[in-house]
Design an enzyme around this catalytic site. Structure first.
Site, PDB file in Angstrom:
ATOM      1  N   HIS A  12      20.078  18.796  -2.001  1.00 37.55           N
ATOM      2  CA  HIS A  12      20.803  17.725  -3.317  1.00 37.55           C
ATOM      3  C   HIS A  12      22.269  18.611  -3.291  1.00 37.55           C
ATOM      4  CE1 HIS A  12      17.204  16.741  -6.164  1.00 37.55           C
ATOM      5  NE2 HIS A  12      17.041  16.821  -4.084  1.00 37.55           N
ATOM      6  N   GLU A  38      24.081  19.324  -5.459  1.00 35.89           N
ATOM      7  CA  GLU A  38      24.599  20.354  -6.640  1.00 35.89           C
ATOM      8  C   GLU A  38      23.803  21.701  -5.414  1.00 35.89           C
ATOM      9  OE1 GLU A  38      22.201  17.729  -9.289  1.00 35.89           O
ATOM     10  OE2 GLU A  38      22.389  17.886  -7.290  1.00 35.89           O
ATOM     11  N   CYS A  47      18.005  17.435 -11.538  1.00 38.94           N
ATOM     12  CA  CYS A  47      16.434  17.866 -11.755  1.00 38.94           C
ATOM     13  C   CYS A  47      16.171  19.066 -11.765  1.00 38.94           C
ATOM     14  CB  CYS A  47      16.155  17.403  -9.937  1.00 38.94           C
ATOM     15  SG  CYS A  47      16.864  18.538  -9.246  1.00 38.94           S
ATOM     16  N   CYS A  70      18.055  21.646  -9.275  1.00 41.60           N
ATOM     17  CA  CYS A  70      19.185  22.126  -9.687  1.00 41.60           C
ATOM     18  C   CYS A  70      19.845  23.373 -10.881  1.00 41.60           C
ATOM     19  CB  CYS A  70      19.981  20.595  -9.713  1.00 41.60           C
ATOM     20  SG  CYS A  70      20.117  19.828  -7.641  1.00 41.60           S
TER      21      CYS A  70
END
Length: 166
Positions: free
Chosen positions: A58, A60, A88, A91
């Site tokens: 992801h 992040e 999420c 993260c």
């Protein structure tokens, strides 16, 4: 209370949006993130799950890894993340574990957000670290990136389905 001016916040979010556009260019969900320390960007990331076939890539997570390498430390104290969508659970956990001071994000993610939508990992006082949260930064622009991406994806799928039926 933010330590940044509105102009600085928008400038850093624009950098996160640039990262999101990089993801979009390779047909990834357009989410981007940057990490700032002492008003300098020390980490950047954009979604690469489809490209890498790794669940953890992801925006992040990639930005956190780059920031760790940049400063040579896993602790990102006094660092700030700017991300184009509410983080999420994974993260958010990484944000807490890396000790980020604050997170600025665009729209909420009602299906996967772990800052306000489904739960609040970043400010849970049962954890050993809490993080300042600044919601709704350039919310509409960030939302449009996602809306347009998924609209185009649905149109492509519809076209492929029609072609295979013919």
């Amino acid at each position: 209370m933010s330590q940044f001016t509105e102009e600085e916040i928008n400038s850093y979010m624009n950098e996160a949006i640039k990262e999101a556009r990089k993801a979009e260019a390779v047909e990834e969900v357009p989410i981007g993130a940057v990490i700032v320390k002492d008003r300098e960007i020390i980490g950047r990331g954009h979604n690469l799950r489809e490209t890498s076939q790794e669940a953890t890539t992801h925006a992040e997570m990639i930005a956190i890894s780059e920031a760790n390498r940049t400063i040579g430390n896993w602790r990102l104290e006094n660092c700030h993340m700017f991300v184009t969508l509410e983080p999420c659970v994974m993260c958010s956990g990484a944000i807490v574990l890396s000790r980020l001071k604050s997170v600025y994000y665009g729209p909420a993610d009602p299906k996967g957000g772990a800052v306000e939508s489904l739960m609040n990992v970043l400010q849970d006082d049962r954890l050993n670290h809490q993080c300042e949260v600044h919601r709704g930064v350039q919310e509409e622009e960030c939302r449009q990136l996602l809306t347009n991406f998924f609209r185009e994806l649905r149109l492509k799928k519809k076209k492929l389905k029609k072609e295979s039926a013919d």
